[in-house]
Design an enzyme around this catalytic site. Sequence first.
Site, PDB file in Angstrom:
ATOM      1  N   ILE A 197       0.870  -1.208   0.152  1.00 47.23           N
ATOM      2  CA  ILE A 197      -0.055   0.047  -0.032  1.00 47.23           C
ATOM      3  C   ILE A 197       0.952   1.389  -0.186  1.00 47.23           C
ATOM      4  O   ILE A 197       1.847   1.230   0.744  1.00 47.23           O
ATOM      5  CB  ILE A 197      -0.778   0.243   1.145  1.00 47.23           C
ATOM      6  CG1 ILE A 197      -1.834  -1.385   1.324  1.00 47.23           C
ATOM      7  CG2 ILE A 197      -1.737   1.350   1.197  1.00 47.23           C
ATOM      8  CD1 ILE A 197      -2.701  -1.469   0.176  1.00 47.23           C
ATOM      9  N   VAL A 222       4.368  -1.508   3.395  1.00 44.89           N
ATOM     10  CA  VAL A 222       4.365   0.112   3.083  1.00 44.89           C
ATOM     11  C   VAL A 222       5.184   0.356   1.879  1.00 44.89           C
ATOM     12  O   VAL A 222       6.460   0.267   1.822  1.00 44.89           O
ATOM     13  CB  VAL A 222       4.701   1.157   4.163  1.00 44.89           C
ATOM     14  CG1 VAL A 222       4.640   2.633   3.715  1.00 44.89           C
ATOM     15  CG2 VAL A 222       3.911   0.639   5.314  1.00 44.89           C
ATOM     16  N   LYS A 223       4.461   0.922   0.769  1.00 41.84           N
ATOM     17  CA  LYS A 223       5.369   1.158  -0.430  1.00 41.84           C
ATOM     18  C   LYS A 223       5.705   2.708  -0.307  1.00 41.84           C
ATOM     19  O   LYS A 223       4.853   3.625  -0.105  1.00 41.84           O
ATOM     20  CB  LYS A 223       4.376   0.997  -1.739  1.00 41.84           C
ATOM     21  CG  LYS A 223       4.808   0.767  -2.977  1.00 41.84           C
ATOM     22  CD  LYS A 223       3.862   0.247  -3.941  1.00 41.84           C
ATOM     23  CE  LYS A 223       4.681   0.263  -5.376  1.00 41.84           C
ATOM     24  NZ  LYS A 223       3.599  -0.231  -6.298  1.00 41.84           N
ATOM     25  N   ILE A 224       7.029   2.682  -0.674  1.00 41.03           N
ATOM     26  CA  ILE A 224       7.581   4.088  -0.278  1.00 41.03           C
ATOM     27  C   ILE A 224       8.207   4.582  -1.881  1.00 41.03           C
ATOM     28  O   ILE A 224       9.256   3.656  -2.216  1.00 41.03           O
ATOM     29  CB  ILE A 224       8.726   3.984   0.544  1.00 41.03           C
ATOM     30  CG1 ILE A 224       7.925   3.701   2.216  1.00 41.03           C
ATOM     31  CG2 ILE A 224       9.426   5.520   0.927  1.00 41.03           C
ATOM     32  CD1 ILE A 224       7.281   4.641   2.732  1.00 41.03           C
TER      33      ILE A 224
END
Length: 189
Positions: free
Chosen positions: A29, A55-57
């Site tokens: 996400i 967590v997509k960064i």
Amino acid sequence: SIMLRDGHRDLESGAKAIAALVEPRPVSIEVVTNDLDEMLDQGRKFASWAPNIVVKIPMIEEGIKAVKRLSVMGIRTNVTLVFSASQALIAAKAGASFVSPFVGRLDDISHVGMDIVGDIVGIYDNYLFDTEVIVASIRNPLHVVEAARMGAHIATIPYSVIIQLMKHPLTDIGLAKFLKDWEKVPKKR
């Protein structure tokens, strides 16, 4: 973007539904900010929704700072929009759980996208990084085969490419011949 396209209007409920459907497989996400503090807040919130949420960064300076801090908190991250081996190296050193090189987009600008995957896998093997390689922006079956041959851990494959992976003209010809021959066999009545 993908969840919106698939009809999910609420990020949290959509993420939870997808995470439950594929558990224990990871679901990335993506944060929707370039600000470090906001990335950290969103990252903590997203990770609280399900144990398999990652967590997509984005691969930017503030993003790498967020990856380092989230990693220390035990929150898994996926560094996205990676277009070079040096970016992937920085992501792994920061503690990224996953790194996503976008091979099709590199091909689009006259680079051989899969070359970066080979470089990343080689670097990660040399230094025994735990970061997994997710080959993203796959455009054709050759990307899939090369990713597997190179030792990439994951590939995000569009459905149209999955269908292409199963196709071969000799399979079609062979099946048609077999069925034609079968029609010639006398049937018992």
